[in-house]
Design an enzyme around this catalytic site. Structure first.
Site, short mmCIF file in Angstrom:
data_model
loop_
_atom_site.label_atom_id
_atom_site.label_comp_id
_atom_site.label_asym_id
_atom_site.label_seq_id
_atom_site.Cartn_x
_atom_site.Cartn_y
_atom_site.Cartn_z
CG ASP A 91 -55.65 -18.87 29.29
OD1 ASP A 91 -55.77 -18.58 30.02
OD2 ASP A 91 -53.73 -19.10 29.42
N GLY A 94 -56.47 -23.75 31.77
CA GLY A 94 -56.07 -25.77 31.42
C GLY A 94 -54.22 -26.25 31.17
CG ASP A 264 -50.39 -16.74 23.21
OD1 ASP A 264 -51.03 -17.75 22.36
OD2 ASP A 264 -50.12 -17.53 24.47
CB CYS A 302 -35.87 -0.74 15.36
SG CYS A 302 -37.76 -1.27 17.17
CB CYS A 304 -39.75 0.00 19.39
SG CYS A 304 -37.71 -0.23 19.86
CB CYS A 307 -34.51 1.11 18.56
SG CYS A 307 -34.41 -0.45 18.76
CG HIS A 333 -36.62 -4.01 20.73
ND1 HIS A 333 -36.58 -3.59 19.23
CD2 HIS A 333 -35.82 -4.78 20.28
CE1 HIS A 333 -35.70 -3.28 18.40
NE2 HIS A 333 -35.25 -4.82 19.29
#
Lengths: 369, 369
Positions: A91, A94, A264, A302, A304, A307, A333
């Site tokens: 970014d 600002g 984001d 899930c 991941c 999990c 996760h």
């Protein structure tokens, strides 16, 4: 061109696409995990990649203050410094100047402020914002914009929009790094006419990508959802569209429906550090005593690492014992949840069933337990 | 037999061996990372394994208090609960009762105390210490012992030794889990005669392994180093010998030289969390400003994930910015350092050059920078 964008499918206003960057491709719609201080909090880059991330975000304000953009440049750039070989978006700094710094004074020249770390006086101009991001070496840089609160007076909003347009032109003029794309940011709050005027002027400058700033800055989610379709439609069709700093899973789906490609937000990692997990059946709080003996994973189905290998009971224990691994596993996760949501949204768009997908997600998240 | 021990090589008093456990083999001499609360602080089990760990330690006192040993048992045991598939050794909880709990009252029956977490009244007896560890399901359990400070009066030390022997017999009588080995602990401080008497009585009970407790509890490192050879020689030759809670890298080498096979200590992870790194050229403090721009890894030649992928400058930044990844990466490196030290010690023993290896390590660690 530092980046190229290819539109692959459309489903009403929703889009599936592909951004090619100097550090690899990104399939859209995409969620970008936030790595504010050259690290996605609590996770190694391998974990971030393992959760499904294709691109991450770095914060110019924080990195310019510490460790300093010239230091990062001298050490080979942000990718090397933090060991992330994929694309990075930075970014402009600002938003953080306006939200974190003290004694902020804005003029047409730029923003003078004092560092939130040590109070030292600093200045961020459009030229300096570009210089910092060129030193960091991100794949996508953002112009410096002025982002007023949602409830600002029309005159203040108008002044911010005018300044944002002027600053965008100065950023563009100062930008010289051929392996970095510079995106513009449309401001204007919930005033569609103001947004349209801002977009028109910025589109005339022909940036390679466009963002909507000034959302999720105090307005209601309903007001944001209502404004997004018209605002997204102001942006060029064949360039990436980025909704900055948004948001909850339902906000991402509203954005995708409106035709946004990039998102984001700190929410998945921040909530994960605070023991709140996103799941297909809605959010759960792992500190809650009802998880104390629960052998089930945080989210059934899930894949991941959290999990696949740990129970809710173990996560409950880690948070009760204030062990670092709790925030780490739950951040992992939550990122996996967000990233999967975007992959599934992309598949739904390509199959022409995004509206049904979105409705099913919302129904399940909001169903009584 | 839950475990078997094979002595593979000798070099003066130093030994290289192999312990077979229900969850895999352990090559000795070995360092055991400490996973007090069912997690090695800041690291996933994959990271701990990746650093080279073959066996980890869990703390009975902490786990009995939170989440509770019956809960861990009901969820499938400690290995499954914390996702560590390798061998686990648990201590008996005695040392923590004496160092962490409040209002401790010791009788021959056991120790009454108040929890350091919520002040609730609790009791740890030899039978309860065994029961907790059987519920946790560790591969190697330890008897409950009384560990007095180094400077205790001879009468107090004598009473602690007598109680330790009686408690060891009660632990042995109560122990019933066939897939778990129970090790005895020799106390007696720096009084070799007291140690010899304690060892003689415990050896008569024929435990599958023996530990030296009561070191690194206030005496000087020199006094400990001087006492270790004779104390280690009191223990059976064909059973594993474990020096509890020790220590610095130089202490480990002193222990190995004395004929010790197993070690544990919080130092690599605790120091890592505090920005202190062990290296082949001695310890370094990553918060020190001289590392701010240093592109070198924490330790040149180290193949851990921290040294392979990150600079001292990045670590310095992470600690300055108070990012979780700093403690994580430096804990990982310090474990890798300790584990490599033990692997190299093992190779040196097998090659008959351990004394030279130890001397070279000490010379390099203590050389002026």
């Amino acid at each position: 061109m530092a980046i190229t964008f290819q539109l692959e499918a459309r489903d009403a206003s929703a889009r599936a696409g592909r951004i090619a960057t100097p550090h690899g491709e990104v399939e859209t719609p995409v969620f970008m995990p936030v790595g504010t201080q050259a690290t996605v909090k609590g996770l190694t880059p391998e974990m971030v990649r393992g959760a499904g991330a294709q691109i991450i975000l770095g914060n110019t304000y924080h990195l310019a203050l510490r460790p300093g953009d010239e230091l990062v440049r001298d050490l080979g750039g942000l990718h090397k410094f933090m060991n992330w070989s994929g694309p990075i978006l930075t970014d402009s700094g600002g938003f953080q100047v306006f939200s974190l710094a003290t004694q902020v004074k804005i003029t047409d020249h730029g923003a003078k402020f004092k560092s939130h770390i040590d109070g030292s006086p600093l200045e961020l101009t459009p030229e300096r914002a570009v210089e910092i991001q060129q030193n960091l070496g991100s794949d996508i840089a953002m112009v410096l914009d002025e982002c007023p609160p949602a409830q600002s007076e029309p005159a203040k909003m108008r002044a911010a929009v005018d300044r944002t347009v002027k600053w965008a032109a100065r950023c563009r003029a100062h930008h010289s790094r051929p392996d970095q794309a510079l995106f513009a940011i449309v401001q204007g709050g919930l005033d569609l006419e103001m947004r349209a005027g801002c977009a028109r002027e910025l589109v005339a400058l022909d940036f390679p990508g466009y963002a909507l700033g000034g959302f999720s800055v105090g307005e209601s989610p309903e007001a944001m959802h209502a404004a997004l379709p018209a605002c997204a439609a102001l942006l060029p069709e064949h360039k990436p569209r980025y909704l900055m700093g948004v948001g909850r899973p339902e906000d991402l789906l509203a954005g995708v429906a409106a035709g946004i490609d990039m998102f984001d937000c700190v929410m998945p990692t921040r909530n994960g550090r605070n023991a709140l997990a996103f799941t297909a059946d809605g959010p759960i709080r792992l500190r809650n005593a009802r998880h104390r003996r629960d052998p089930a994973p945080v989210e059934s189905g899930c894949d991941c690492d959290c999990c696949a290998n740990y129970s809710r009971a173990y996560l409950h224990h880690l948070f009760a014992a204030e062990e670092m691994l709790g925030p780490t596993l739950l951040s992992l996760h939550n990122l996996a949840f967000y990233l999967r949501l975007m992959r599934e949204a992309r598949e739904a768009i390509r199959a022409g069933r995004f509206a049904a997908f979105r409705a099913a997600c919302l129904a399940r998240w909001n169903a009584p337990p």
